[in-house]
Design an enzyme around this catalytic site. Sequence first.
Site, PDB file in Angstrom:
ATOM      1  N   CYS A  28       1.980  -7.601  -0.275  1.00 17.39           N
ATOM      2  CA  CYS A  28       0.698  -7.558   0.443  1.00 17.39           C
ATOM      3  C   CYS A  28      -0.424  -8.200  -0.381  1.00 17.39           C
ATOM      4  O   CYS A  28      -0.762  -7.715  -1.459  1.00 17.39           O
ATOM      5  CB  CYS A  28       0.364  -6.106   0.766  1.00 17.39           C
ATOM      6  SG  CYS A  28      -1.322  -5.825   1.323  1.00 17.39           S
ATOM      7  N   CYS A  31      -3.344  -5.866  -0.944  1.00  9.77           N
ATOM      8  CA  CYS A  31      -3.014  -4.848  -1.953  1.00  9.77           C
ATOM      9  C   CYS A  31      -3.205  -5.411  -3.372  1.00  9.77           C
ATOM     10  O   CYS A  31      -3.697  -4.717  -4.257  1.00  9.77           O
ATOM     11  CB  CYS A  31      -1.578  -4.370  -1.776  1.00  9.77           C
ATOM     12  SG  CYS A  31      -1.256  -3.599  -0.177  1.00  9.77           S
TER      13      CYS A  31
END
Length: 98
Positions: A28, A31
């Site tokens: 991600c 993230c």
Amino acid sequence: MLKELDKNNFESELKDGLKLVEFYTSWCGYCKKQKPELEEMDKVWIGLLDADKESELAAKYKVIGFPTFLIFKDGKEIDRFSGLKKKEELMSRIMKFL
């Protein structure tokens, strides 16, 4: 303080107090951008749970997007929100439960 969580320590780490947990994945992009913000919050306990490795926990808490943050108080979920957040935004979310 960042603490890696998994199925072996998840419940015991969250059973007491106010805790912020980030559900993330290694792939991600948001993230990855979130991590420096979390590292700056060194006075706050923050749990990190890799949802790919701990898919059962992610499913249990119905986490489908990343990053997703859950706030727990004494082991019970009391708030959740998703997306890339600045540290000030995260602190504001936590502070309303103190």
